[in-house]
Design a protein around this motif. Structure first.
Motif, mmCIF file in Angstrom:
data_model
loop_
_atom_site.group_PDB
_atom_site.id
_atom_site.type_symbol
_atom_site.label_atom_id
_atom_site.label_comp_id
_atom_site.label_asym_id
_atom_site.label_seq_id
_atom_site.Cartn_x
_atom_site.Cartn_y
_atom_site.Cartn_z
ATOM 1 N N PHE A 230 42.533 47.412 35.705
ATOM 2 C CA PHE A 230 41.609 46.498 35.035
ATOM 3 C C PHE A 230 42.343 45.497 34.146
ATOM 4 O O PHE A 230 41.850 44.391 33.914
ATOM 5 N N VAL B 259 43.341 42.635 36.427
ATOM 6 C CA VAL B 259 42.150 41.860 36.797
ATOM 7 C C VAL B 259 41.739 40.968 35.637
ATOM 8 O O VAL B 259 41.488 39.765 35.800
ATOM 9 N N ASN C 74 41.794 36.844 35.305
ATOM 10 C CA ASN C 74 40.586 36.109 34.896
ATOM 11 C C ASN C 74 40.860 35.223 33.692
ATOM 12 O O ASN C 74 40.453 34.052 33.652
ATOM 13 N N PRO D 253 31.391 36.571 41.923
ATOM 14 C CA PRO D 253 32.557 36.492 41.016
ATOM 15 C C PRO D 253 33.225 35.131 40.995
ATOM 16 O O PRO D 253 33.636 34.653 39.932
ATOM 17 N N ASP D 254 33.342 34.487 42.159
ATOM 18 C CA ASP D 254 34.010 33.182 42.209
ATOM 19 C C ASP D 254 33.240 32.139 41.412
ATOM 20 O O ASP D 254 33.815 31.397 40.614
ATOM 21 N N ARG E 60 33.172 32.874 37.455
ATOM 22 C CA ARG E 60 34.343 32.429 36.690
ATOM 23 C C ARG E 60 34.276 30.930 36.423
ATOM 24 O O ARG E 60 34.614 30.473 35.327
ATOM 25 N N ASP F 15 35.087 42.081 37.595
ATOM 26 C CA ASP F 15 35.794 41.044 38.340
ATOM 27 C C ASP F 15 35.743 39.687 37.659
ATOM 28 O O ASP F 15 36.249 38.701 38.200
ATOM 29 N N ALA F 16 35.138 39.599 36.467
ATOM 30 C CA ALA F 16 35.113 38.333 35.731
ATOM 31 C C ALA F 16 35.366 38.525 34.239
ATOM 32 O O ALA F 16 35.287 37.573 33.481
#
Length: 283
Positions: free
Chosen positions: A63, A66, A70, A144-145, A148, A236-237
């Motif tokens: 994490f 990740v 980010n 997620p894409d 962000r 994921d963000a």
């Protein structure tokens, strides 16, 4: 003799409130957290010495990487557009072509004074309705894409006003005589900007990029409220500071301190690299 001693003491009395508050609210907590990062401490009982184990655990935590990616994305995607737009706005407001400057400046600066949570909730509503309402059967903020990029747009909106004021202050330091001399020599507006304004404002650009990097890497409230409304942003963000908060909530104060100091180290490295870059060939 007493007057001479008093003259030496009085200046320190004026700065004493800052020194005391710096020691109590920054220096002591910082040193304490550095020491705490070397212990396993759940918040009660005895702390157990673990040395650098917390740091190795942090660096091997998936994490962390990740959140690191980010956070770097939030900084890189945010920095250049915000600085460029802010500088162009400052040029426009500073020029003689723009009227009603006393009205335009507060409007540009307005996003900076809006509470972050309130603004994030408004942007969450915007990105969850209209053309942004659905993407693949769900809210675009669950992608997620896009999520962000939504954070980048939100933080950029909130930062432009502050950096515009910074650049406006920097533009006042550039002598008008230089522009007049360049105009007499036949230099165009573009030449004057690239050969006079930008080179003379390099320290301002350096300051702006460093401050933007620090604020981007320290981002926490905006991404979490925008993407989650309450609680934490999805993994994921999420930004780096989420790991500090989650470990504090989980009772791992030593590991939380390690994550905090790793974040500080990242900020320090990026800031130094930017300062070196903008120093260029200056001796």
């Amino acid at each position: 003799m007493s007057t001479r001693i008093g003259g030496k003491v009085v200046p320190y009395l004026f700065i004493a409130p800052f020194i005391i508050s710096f020691i109590v609210f920054f220096l002591y907590p910082g040193i304490n957290s550095l020491v705490l990062s070397l212990y396993n401490y759940p918040g009660y009982g005895h702390a157990v010495w673990v040395g650098l184990h917390n740091y190795s655990a942090a660096l091997t935590d998936p994490f962390f990487w990740v959140a690191f990616r980010n956070t770097i994305f939030y900084w890189v995607a945010h920095a250049v557009p915000v600085i460029v737009i802010s500088f162009l706005l400052a040029l426009g407001i500073h020029s003689q072509l723009v009227k009603w400057k006393s009205v335009i400046k507060p409007l540009v600066f307005f996003p900076q004074v809006v509470p972050t949570i309130a603004a994030a909730l408004v942007f969450q509503f915007i990105f969850s309705s209209g053309i942004f309402a659905r993407s693949g059967g769900g809210s675009v903020l669950s992608n997620p894409d896009f999520a962000r990029w939504a954070v980048v747009i939100f933080t950029g909106w909130g930062s432009i006003g502050w950096f515009t004021i910074v650049f406006l202050a920097g533009l006042t330091t550039v002598s008008e005589e230089l522009y007049e001399a360049a105009a007499i020599d036949g230099a165009s507006s573009w030449n004057r900007m690239f050969r006079i304004t930008i080179p003379l404002m390099r320290p301002i650009f350096s300051f702006a990029f460093v401050m933007d990097g620090i604020s981007s890497i320290q981002s926490y409230t905006g991404p979490n409220v925008l993407l989650a409304g309450s609680g934490q942003a999805p993994a994921d963000a999420m930004p780096l500071l989420n790991l500090v908060q989650s470990n504090i909530t989980g009772g791992s104060f030593g590991l939380a301190s390690a994550f905090g100091w790793l974040t500080f180290l990242i900020i320090a490295i990026i800031s130094v690299l930017q300062l070196i870059l903008f120093r260029g060939n200056d001796q």
